[in-house]
Design an enzyme around this catalytic site. Structure first.
Site, short mmCIF file in Angstrom:
data_model
loop_
_atom_site.label_atom_id
_atom_site.label_comp_id
_atom_site.label_asym_id
_atom_site.label_seq_id
_atom_site.Cartn_x
_atom_site.Cartn_y
_atom_site.Cartn_z
N SER A 144 -17.80 -22.44 25.81
CA SER A 144 -16.85 -23.48 26.03
C SER A 144 -17.06 -24.34 27.55
O SER A 144 -17.56 -23.95 28.18
CB SER A 144 -15.57 -22.84 26.33
N TYR A 157 -10.01 -17.14 31.66
CA TYR A 157 -10.79 -17.46 30.43
C TYR A 157 -12.17 -18.20 31.04
O TYR A 157 -13.41 -17.86 30.32
CB TYR A 157 -9.99 -18.21 29.64
#
Length: 251
Positions: A144, A157
């Site tokens: 990501s 995250y």
């Protein structure tokens, strides 16, 4: 075996209900993929995903897999590879967590880290070894852009994805020259069930767009894929913004 354009005939998905993974499977089935293994926790959603792929003409199987149980990964994946060569492994599992909640609940934060990083490291190493043993194949890992630089809004995250991204790059270097291709995929904000209800970020994308980028990356044997491609330039700039300025940015 993969064809001349690098597209797989057989696919193993770790995280078998991932919207990005299923979009990728559908796209590859439309090209030449004929066998798909969906690994995930046994649920009606996993069975439904397999049924959908069978309707598209693939031979689809499900296999129980738990990212949070690294001790089982070798047994589970070895059984899949024992059924025949796997041309591509797509590591697609992960959880976003709830930043505000997880800051107050360290156990919840640890679960994000264990799922996104520890579970991924374990299963990726097992898959990489199996691919190396058979002498060919691709390992595609969904990272990501959140891992590129820590942000106040999602640093738990993001830190897990940063670790995964670095690990995957190193694994790719370790496997260079063995016949195993390792590719890191860095999407931005993806419109999906996981992000439903969250404020959409600039340059938002879709599971289908990520699947298209993965296919192109396989054809090119890319090592890193950004989705959309413009994020490569954006993140390159953001990495060099002074920290005092970065803190004030509305991101």
């Amino acid at each position: 075996m993969k064809d001349a354009f690098g597209l797989p005939q057989s696919l193993l998905v770790l995280g078998g209900t991932s919207e990005i993974a299923l979009a990728t499977a559908r796209r590859l089935i439309a090209r030449r993929t004929r066998t798909v293994w969906l690994a995930g926790r046994p649920t009606p959603a996993l069975d439904g995903a397999a049924a959908e792929l069978r309707a598209l003409g693939a031979e689809a199987h499900t296999v129980p897999f738990d990212a949070l149980d690294p001790g089982s990964h070798e047994t589970v994946l070895d059984k899949v590879f024992a059924e025949g060569d796997i041309d591509m492994v797509l590591l697609a599992f992960g959880i976003l967590g709830d930043q505000a909640h997880d800051e107050r609940d360290p156990a919840a934060a640890v679960r994000v880290a264990q799922t996104n990083y520890t579970g991924a490291v374990s299963s990726a190493l097992v898959a990489a070894r199996a691919l190396q043993t058979q002498g060919h194949g691709s390992l595609v890992v969904l990272s990501s852009v959140a891992g590129e630089r820590a942000r106040r809004a999602n640093f738990i995250y993001g830190s897990s994805k940063a670790g995964l991204d670095t690990f995957t790059q190193g694994l790719g270097d370790a496997l260079h020259g063995t016949g195993v291709h390792v590719m890191v995929v860095r999407p931005g904000f993806v419109r999906s069930k996981m992000t439903a209800g969250r404020e959409e970020a600039p340059l938002a994308t879709t599971p289908e767009a990520v699947a298209t980028a993965i296919e192109l990356g396989l054809r090119r044997r890319s090592e890193t894929v950004w989705v959309p491609g413009a994020l490569r330039l954006v993140m390159s700039a953001l990495r060099h913004v002074p920290r005092a300025v970065f803190r004030r940015l509305p991101i």
